[in-house]
Design a protein around this motif. Structure first.
Motif, PDB file in Angstrom:
ATOM      1  N   THR A 189       0.840  -1.209   0.000  1.00  0.00           N
ATOM      2  CA  THR A 189       0.000   0.000   0.000  1.00  0.00           C
ATOM      3  C   THR A 189       0.865   1.246   0.000  1.00  0.00           C
ATOM      4  OG1 THR A 189      -1.780  -1.167   1.160  1.00  0.00           O
ATOM      5  CG2 THR A 189      -1.796   1.243   1.254  1.00  0.00           C
ATOM      6  N   TRP A 190       1.886   1.278   0.830  1.00  0.00           N
ATOM      7  CA  TRP A 190       2.788   2.431   0.850  1.00  0.00           C
ATOM      8  C   TRP A 190       3.459   2.637  -0.494  1.00  0.00           C
ATOM      9  CZ3 TRP A 190       5.700   1.407   6.154  1.00  0.00           C
ATOM     10  CH2 TRP A 190       4.781   1.495   7.196  1.00  0.00           C
ATOM     11  N   SER A 191       3.731   1.554  -1.201  1.00  0.00           N
ATOM     12  CA  SER A 191       4.418   1.666  -2.494  1.00  0.00           C
ATOM     13  C   SER A 191       3.562   2.342  -3.551  1.00  0.00           C
ATOM     14  CB  SER A 191       4.851   0.276  -2.996  1.00  0.00           C
ATOM     15  OG  SER A 191       3.774  -0.431  -3.598  1.00  0.00           O
ATOM     16  N   MET A 192       2.232   2.379  -3.351  1.00  0.00           N
ATOM     17  CA  MET A 192       1.343   2.993  -4.339  1.00  0.00           C
ATOM     18  C   MET A 192       1.224   4.502  -4.176  1.00  0.00           C
ATOM     19  SD  MET A 192      -1.662   0.167  -5.034  1.00  0.00           S
ATOM     20  CE  MET A 192      -1.803  -0.706  -3.477  1.00  0.00           C
ATOM     21  N   PHE A 193       1.784   5.045  -3.113  1.00  0.00           N
ATOM     22  CA  PHE A 193       1.854   6.495  -2.941  1.00  0.00           C
ATOM     23  C   PHE A 193       3.125   7.023  -3.594  1.00  0.00           C
ATOM     24  CE2 PHE A 193      -1.156   5.423   0.361  1.00  0.00           C
ATOM     25  CZ  PHE A 193      -1.977   6.531   0.462  1.00  0.00           C
ATOM     26  N   TYR A 194       3.185   8.352  -3.750  1.00  0.00           N
ATOM     27  CA  TYR A 194       4.391   9.022  -4.241  1.00  0.00           C
ATOM     28  C   TYR A 194       5.057   9.745  -3.076  1.00  0.00           C
ATOM     29  CZ  TYR A 194       2.071   8.475  -8.798  1.00  0.00           C
ATOM     30  OH  TYR A 194       1.436   7.975  -9.912  1.00  0.00           O
ATOM     31  N   ASP A 195       6.302  10.084  -3.253  1.00  0.00           N
ATOM     32  CA  ASP A 195       7.000  10.844  -2.219  1.00  0.00           C
ATOM     33  C   ASP A 195       6.320  12.186  -1.952  1.00  0.00           C
ATOM     34  OD1 ASP A 195       8.919   8.860  -1.893  1.00  0.00           O
ATOM     35  OD2 ASP A 195      10.204   9.687  -3.451  1.00  0.00           O
ATOM     36  N   ALA A 196       5.719  12.755  -2.978  1.00  0.00           N
ATOM     37  CA  ALA A 196       5.051  14.053  -2.830  1.00  0.00           C
ATOM     38  C   ALA A 196       3.756  13.966  -2.032  1.00  0.00           C
ATOM     39  CB  ALA A 196       4.757  14.638  -4.218  1.00  0.00           C
ATOM     40  N   ASP A 197       3.317  12.747  -1.702  1.00  0.00           N
ATOM     41  CA  ASP A 197       2.047  12.565  -0.986  1.00  0.00           C
ATOM     42  C   ASP A 197       2.193  12.569   0.529  1.00  0.00           C
ATOM     43  OD1 ASP A 197       0.754  12.195  -3.453  1.00  0.00           O
ATOM     44  OD2 ASP A 197       1.087  10.013  -3.394  1.00  0.00           O
ATOM     45  N   LEU A 198       3.383  12.740   1.047  1.00  0.00           N
ATOM     46  CA  LEU A 198       3.605  12.576   2.485  1.00  0.00           C
ATOM     47  C   LEU A 198       2.650  13.405   3.335  1.00  0.00           C
ATOM     48  CD1 LEU A 198       7.505  12.405   2.757  1.00  0.00           C
ATOM     49  CD2 LEU A 198       5.878  10.565   3.221  1.00  0.00           C
ATOM     50  N   ARG A 199       2.348  14.619   2.921  1.00  0.00           N
ATOM     51  CA  ARG A 199       1.503  15.510   3.726  1.00  0.00           C
ATOM     52  C   ARG A 199       0.031  15.421   3.376  1.00  0.00           C
ATOM     53  NH1 ARG A 199       4.745  21.263   4.542  1.00  0.00           N
ATOM     54  NH2 ARG A 199       6.574  20.396   5.616  1.00  0.00           N
ATOM     55  N   PHE A 200      -0.324  14.555   2.452  1.00  0.00           N
ATOM     56  CA  PHE A 200      -1.720  14.477   2.016  1.00  0.00           C
ATOM     57  C   PHE A 200      -2.611  13.944   3.136  1.00  0.00           C
ATOM     58  CE2 PHE A 200      -5.354  12.210   0.210  1.00  0.00           C
ATOM     59  CZ  PHE A 200      -5.927  13.233  -0.534  1.00  0.00           C
ATOM     60  N   ARG A 201      -3.739  14.631   3.369  1.00  0.00           N
ATOM     61  CA  ARG A 201      -4.751  14.213   4.342  1.00  0.00           C
ATOM     62  C   ARG A 201      -6.083  14.003   3.616  1.00  0.00           C
ATOM     63  NH1 ARG A 201      -2.872  15.260   9.496  1.00  0.00           N
ATOM     64  NH2 ARG A 201      -1.119  16.728   9.606  1.00  0.00           N
ATOM     65  N   PRO A 202      -6.994  13.214   4.199  1.00  0.00           N
ATOM     66  CA  PRO A 202      -8.300  13.035   3.556  1.00  0.00           C
ATOM     67  C   PRO A 202      -9.014  14.349   3.300  1.00  0.00           C
ATOM     68  CG  PRO A 202      -8.004  11.438   5.327  1.00  0.00           C
ATOM     69  CD  PRO A 202      -6.848  12.393   5.399  1.00  0.00           C
ATOM     70  N   ASN A 203      -8.878  15.291   4.235  1.00  0.00           N
ATOM     71  CA  ASN A 203      -9.441  16.633   4.084  1.00  0.00           C
ATOM     72  C   ASN A 203      -8.339  17.615   4.486  1.00  0.00           C
ATOM     73  OD1 ASN A 203     -10.697  19.133   4.435  1.00  0.00           O
ATOM     74  ND2 ASN A 203     -12.606  18.235   5.181  1.00  0.00           N
ATOM     75  N   ALA A 204      -7.863  18.367   3.535  1.00  0.00           N
ATOM     76  CA  ALA A 204      -6.728  19.252   3.780  1.00  0.00           C
ATOM     77  C   ALA A 204      -6.990  20.271   4.880  1.00  0.00           C
ATOM     78  CB  ALA A 204      -6.349  19.972   2.487  1.00  0.00           C
ATOM     79  N   HIS A 205      -8.276  20.554   5.146  1.00  0.00           N
ATOM     80  CA  HIS A 205      -8.629  21.576   6.137  1.00  0.00           C
ATOM     81  C   HIS A 205      -9.016  20.978   7.491  1.00  0.00           C
ATOM     82  CE1 HIS A 205      -8.456  24.319   2.784  1.00  0.00           C
ATOM     83  NE2 HIS A 205      -9.349  23.613   2.137  1.00  0.00           N
ATOM     84  N   ASP A 206      -8.861  19.654   7.625  1.00  0.00           N
ATOM     85  CA  ASP A 206      -9.258  18.979   8.863  1.00  0.00           C
ATOM     86  C   ASP A 206      -8.079  18.165   9.394  1.00  0.00           C
ATOM     87  OD1 ASP A 206     -10.369  17.557  10.935  1.00  0.00           O
ATOM     88  OD2 ASP A 206     -12.159  16.940   9.820  1.00  0.00           O
ATOM     89  N   PRO A 207      -7.430  18.649  10.446  1.00  0.00           N
ATOM     90  CA  PRO A 207      -6.236  17.959  10.957  1.00  0.00           C
ATOM     91  C   PRO A 207      -6.540  16.661  11.695  1.00  0.00           C
ATOM     92  CG  PRO A 207      -6.784  19.809  12.384  1.00  0.00           C
ATOM     93  CD  PRO A 207      -7.713  19.889  11.199  1.00  0.00           C
ATOM     94  N   ARG A 208      -7.820  16.308  11.858  1.00  0.00           N
ATOM     95  CA  ARG A 208      -8.146  15.073  12.568  1.00  0.00           C
ATOM     96  C   ARG A 208      -7.789  13.837  11.760  1.00  0.00           C
ATOM     97  NH1 ARG A 208     -14.331  16.067  13.994  1.00  0.00           N
ATOM     98  NH2 ARG A 208     -14.223  16.713  11.793  1.00  0.00           N
ATOM     99  N   GLY A 209      -7.761  13.952  10.449  1.00  0.00           N
ATOM    100  CA  GLY A 209      -7.420  12.815   9.595  1.00  0.00           C
ATOM    101  C   GLY A 209      -5.912  12.734   9.390  1.00  0.00           C
ATOM    102  N   ARG A 210      -5.329  11.582   9.686  1.00  0.00           N
ATOM    103  CA  ARG A 210      -3.882  11.434   9.545  1.00  0.00           C
ATOM    104  C   ARG A 210      -3.424  11.654   8.108  1.00  0.00           C
ATOM    105  NH1 ARG A 210      -4.359   6.913  13.330  1.00  0.00           N
ATOM    106  NH2 ARG A 210      -3.175   7.400  15.223  1.00  0.00           N
ATOM    107  N   SER A 211      -2.254  12.258   7.967  1.00  0.00           N
ATOM    108  CA  SER A 211      -1.606  12.341   6.660  1.00  0.00           C
ATOM    109  C   SER A 211      -1.015  10.980   6.329  1.00  0.00           C
ATOM    110  CB  SER A 211      -0.501  13.396   6.673  1.00  0.00           C
ATOM    111  OG  SER A 211       0.575  12.982   7.518  1.00  0.00           O
ATOM    112  N   PHE A 212      -0.619  10.785   5.074  1.00  0.00           N
ATOM    113  CA  PHE A 212       0.060   9.550   4.679  1.00  0.00           C
ATOM    114  C   PHE A 212       1.308   9.340   5.526  1.00  0.00           C
ATOM    115  CE2 PHE A 212       3.319   7.896   1.505  1.00  0.00           C
ATOM    116  CZ  PHE A 212       3.107   6.568   1.837  1.00  0.00           C
ATOM    117  N   HIS A 213       2.079  10.395   5.727  1.00  0.00           N
ATOM    118  CA  HIS A 213       3.281  10.316   6.569  1.00  0.00           C
ATOM    119  C   HIS A 213       2.919   9.844   7.969  1.00  0.00           C
ATOM    120  CE1 HIS A 213       6.856  12.701   8.518  1.00  0.00           C
ATOM    121  NE2 HIS A 213       7.022  11.400   8.604  1.00  0.00           N
TER     122      HIS A 213
END
Length: 203
Positions: A20-44
């Protein structure tokens, strides 16, 4: 009773996590389900949580300490993959040597007494929950998904249509080698030209 099924399941679950981790890109580390909601964990944060949480469960509850830092020195995607592969591989080796008596022994699961077999089952469902969250995040990013558990919409769709299971890599070792060099995943088939979900009219 033999508990080999738990060992065999953990052997596949650890590969599913890294896949699953291999299907992300390095640029996705900070991606969250909702960029404006810090309750959802980022990929990192998901990778951090997986490594730290599993280390704590194995060490403090199951009594298996691989004597290694749970996090990589450099917190990039491939380093997390390599760190988790090494540590989970050591845990797997230890589990293979355990007797039925060890699995049946009662330990403290936080403040509740449970057998080690129960704890291990709970650990793997915990991991599967977070893996499912990450697979949903990949759809939010608009990515194609190789098989992780079985067929996906990108490998042909529904099981009843005999869609194939297509893993990105044949082995964990080939995955780590290829991803370190930028990735060489297996080709996915062309879209079948028909709906590949159960209720497509609801979209």
């Amino acid at each position: 009773m033999t508990y080999d099924f738990l060992v065999e399941t953990y052997a596949t679950e650890r590969v599913k996590v890294i896949s699953t981790w291999s299907m992300f890109y390095d640029a996705d580390l900070r991606f969250r389900p909702n960029a404006h909601d810090p309750r959802g964990r980022s990929f990192h944060e998901h990778m951090v949580h997986q490594c730290i949480s599993e280390n704590l469960w194995f060490r403090n509850i199951l009594g298996i300490d691989v004597a290694a830092p749970p996090l990589p020195e450099h917190e990039d995607r491939w380093s997390f993959m390599a760190r988790y592969a090494e540590d989970s591989g050591k845990r797997l080796s230890v589990l293979k040597e355990k007797s039925a008596g060890w699995w049946e022994e009662i330990v403290m699961f936080f403040d509740v007494p449970r057998s080690r077999a129960w704890v291990m089952t709970r650990r793997m469902t915990h991991t599967a929950q977070h893996r499912g969250q990450l697979l949903a995040m990949l759809r939010m990013l608009g990515r194609d998904l190789h098989s992780n558990y079985g067929p996906t919409a990108d490998t042909g769709g529904l099981m009843q249509d005999h869609a194939p299971t297509i893993y990105a890599y044949p082995t964990l070792e080939s995955m780590l080698r290829a991803e370190r060099e930028g990735g060489r995943k297996a080709d996915l088939p062309r879209p079948p030209g028909r709906a590949v979900t159960e209720r497509p009219e609801e979209s």
